[in-house]
Write a protein that holds these residues in place. Structure first.
Motif, short mmCIF file in Angstrom:
data_model
loop_
_atom_site.label_atom_id
_atom_site.label_comp_id
_atom_site.label_asym_id
_atom_site.label_seq_id
_atom_site.Cartn_x
_atom_site.Cartn_y
_atom_site.Cartn_z
N LYS A 88 0.84 -1.20 0.00
CA LYS A 88 0.00 0.00 0.00
C LYS A 88 0.88 1.26 0.00
N PRO A 89 0.53 2.23 -0.83
CA PRO A 89 1.33 3.46 -0.85
C PRO A 89 0.91 4.47 0.22
N GLY A 90 -0.27 4.25 0.81
CA GLY A 90 -0.77 5.23 1.77
C GLY A 90 -0.83 4.68 3.17
N LYS A 91 -1.50 5.38 4.02
CA LYS A 91 -1.66 4.94 5.40
C LYS A 91 -2.78 3.91 5.51
N GLY A 92 -3.84 4.09 4.76
CA GLY A 92 -4.94 3.12 4.77
C GLY A 92 -4.63 1.96 3.82
N ALA A 93 -5.11 0.76 4.19
CA ALA A 93 -4.82 -0.43 3.39
C ALA A 93 -5.74 -0.58 2.18
N PHE A 94 -6.80 0.27 2.09
CA PHE A 94 -7.72 0.17 0.95
C PHE A 94 -7.34 1.13 -0.17
N TYR A 95 -6.70 2.23 0.18
CA TYR A 95 -6.37 3.25 -0.82
C TYR A 95 -5.34 2.73 -1.83
N ASN A 96 -5.77 2.69 -3.10
CA ASN A 96 -4.86 2.31 -4.19
C ASN A 96 -4.29 0.90 -4.05
N THR A 97 -5.11 -0.02 -3.51
CA THR A 97 -4.70 -1.43 -3.39
C THR A 97 -5.88 -2.33 -3.80
N PRO A 98 -5.61 -3.63 -4.02
CA PRO A 98 -6.69 -4.55 -4.37
C PRO A 98 -7.41 -5.12 -3.14
N LEU A 99 -7.17 -4.59 -1.94
CA LEU A 99 -7.71 -5.23 -0.72
C LEU A 99 -9.23 -5.32 -0.73
N GLY A 100 -9.91 -4.25 -1.13
CA GLY A 100 -11.37 -4.25 -1.11
C GLY A 100 -11.96 -5.38 -1.96
N GLU A 101 -11.47 -5.50 -3.20
CA GLU A 101 -11.96 -6.55 -4.11
C GLU A 101 -11.66 -7.93 -3.55
N LEU A 102 -10.49 -8.06 -3.00
CA LEU A 102 -10.05 -9.36 -2.47
C LEU A 102 -10.94 -9.81 -1.31
N LEU A 103 -11.23 -8.89 -0.39
CA LEU A 103 -12.08 -9.25 0.75
C LEU A 103 -13.50 -9.56 0.27
N LYS A 104 -13.97 -8.80 -0.72
CA LYS A 104 -15.31 -9.05 -1.27
C LYS A 104 -15.35 -10.44 -1.90
N ASP A 105 -14.34 -10.78 -2.68
CA ASP A 105 -14.29 -12.11 -3.33
C ASP A 105 -14.32 -13.23 -2.31
N LYS A 106 -13.69 -13.02 -1.17
CA LYS A 106 -13.60 -14.06 -0.13
C LYS A 106 -14.80 -14.05 0.81
N GLY A 107 -15.72 -13.12 0.62
CA GLY A 107 -16.92 -13.05 1.46
C GLY A 107 -16.66 -12.61 2.88
N ILE A 108 -15.62 -11.79 3.05
CA ILE A 108 -15.24 -11.33 4.40
C ILE A 108 -16.13 -10.17 4.84
N ALA A 109 -16.58 -10.25 6.11
CA ALA A 109 -17.42 -9.19 6.68
C ALA A 109 -16.81 -8.56 7.93
N ASN A 110 -15.85 -9.27 8.53
CA ASN A 110 -15.29 -8.83 9.82
C ASN A 110 -13.76 -8.84 9.74
N LEU A 111 -13.14 -7.85 10.35
CA LEU A 111 -11.68 -7.77 10.36
C LEU A 111 -11.17 -7.71 11.79
N LEU A 112 -10.18 -8.54 12.09
CA LEU A 112 -9.45 -8.48 13.35
C LEU A 112 -8.13 -7.81 13.02
N VAL A 113 -7.92 -6.59 13.53
CA VAL A 113 -6.82 -5.77 13.04
C VAL A 113 -5.76 -5.54 14.11
N GLY A 114 -4.52 -5.79 13.74
CA GLY A 114 -3.37 -5.46 14.59
C GLY A 114 -2.33 -4.77 13.74
N GLY A 115 -1.23 -4.37 14.36
CA GLY A 115 -0.13 -3.80 13.59
C GLY A 115 0.29 -2.44 14.09
N VAL A 116 1.06 -1.76 13.24
CA VAL A 116 1.61 -0.45 13.63
C VAL A 116 1.35 0.56 12.53
#
Ligand code: C5J
Length: 228
Positions: A129-157
């Protein structure tokens, strides 16, 4: 379905529709000689969240949850790095400058990689990801939609920057987000606390907060055959 003890209230989620997202656990943020240190930060502040992340990853892997790792960074020609980001502040090394772990925050360099303790398994997803958010300018949104994901457990820095930005982005896209408190870290303890407080304020204005013990217990109950 599992019930996770969380704030501002317990949350029942379908683990089959849940992904673990570990944000930017990169050498550039956690080790000396990287981007975080070049900004003048005490990188040792981030060490405490590594072991909880390891335990969360182990439980998620055993339960077969979707696991996503992200890395903040830029193309070698900096074409995806806005000048407003590169020129900001007075770091000892800027994005793209050569440092002890290669060019700062540049894809493919040693410092850009994920720390060995949390290295992705071959079947896990890594989002650059080029930005601070993981959705901006990345394939994350499509990928989660394809996998039927509704919930995220988030950690990190860091808690207040890329973790917070990603949870805000995900919340606006309809995901239930749980920030796993001890799996998140900041160079500034106060910002960590406030970063979590903001998520769960006002009835959970953009998410929930839970500790890794409660999240892992919920995951393990399911792995062991119980659904309580
Ligand atoms: C920052 C991040 N702090 N991963 N990035 O610049 O939070």
């Amino acid at each position: 379905m599992v019930l996770i003890a969380a704030e501002p209230g317990d949350l029942e989620i379908d683990l089959g529709k849940t992904a673990v997202v570990l944000i930017d656990m990169q050498r550039d943020f956690l080790e000396l000689g990287g981007f975080g240190a070049a900004l003048g930060n005490d990188v040792s502040q981030l060490a405490a969240c590594v072991e909880p992340c390891q335990r969360l990853l182990a439980a998620a892997r055993k339960a077969g949850l979707l696991i996503v790792h992200t890395r903040e960074g830029h193309l070698p020609d900096l074409s995806d790095a806005p000048p407003s980001k590169v020129e900001r502040g007075a770091p000892s090394l800027r994005i793209g400058d050569p440092g002890p772990m290669g060019r700062i925050l540049i894809r493919g360099e040693a410092g850009h990689d994920i720390i060995p303790d949390l290295y992705p398994a071959a079947d896990e997803i890594v989002i650059d990801k080029p930005g601070k958010g993981a959705f901006y300018n990345t394939p994350l949104g499509e990928l989660l939609k394809d996998k039927g994901i509704a919930n995220l457990l988030v950690g990190g820095v860091t808690t207040e920057v890329c973790v917070n930005t990603t949870i805000r982005e995900a919340n606006d896209r309809g995901y239930r987000c749980i920030a796993v408190s001890d799996c998140c870290g900041s160079y500034f303890p106060d910002f960590h606390d406030m970063g979590l407080a903001m998520i769960k304020a006002q009835g959970g204005i953009f998410g929930w907060v839970a500790n890794s013990g409660d999240v892992i217990a919920a995951i393990q109950n399911t792995t062991n055959g119980s659904t309580s």
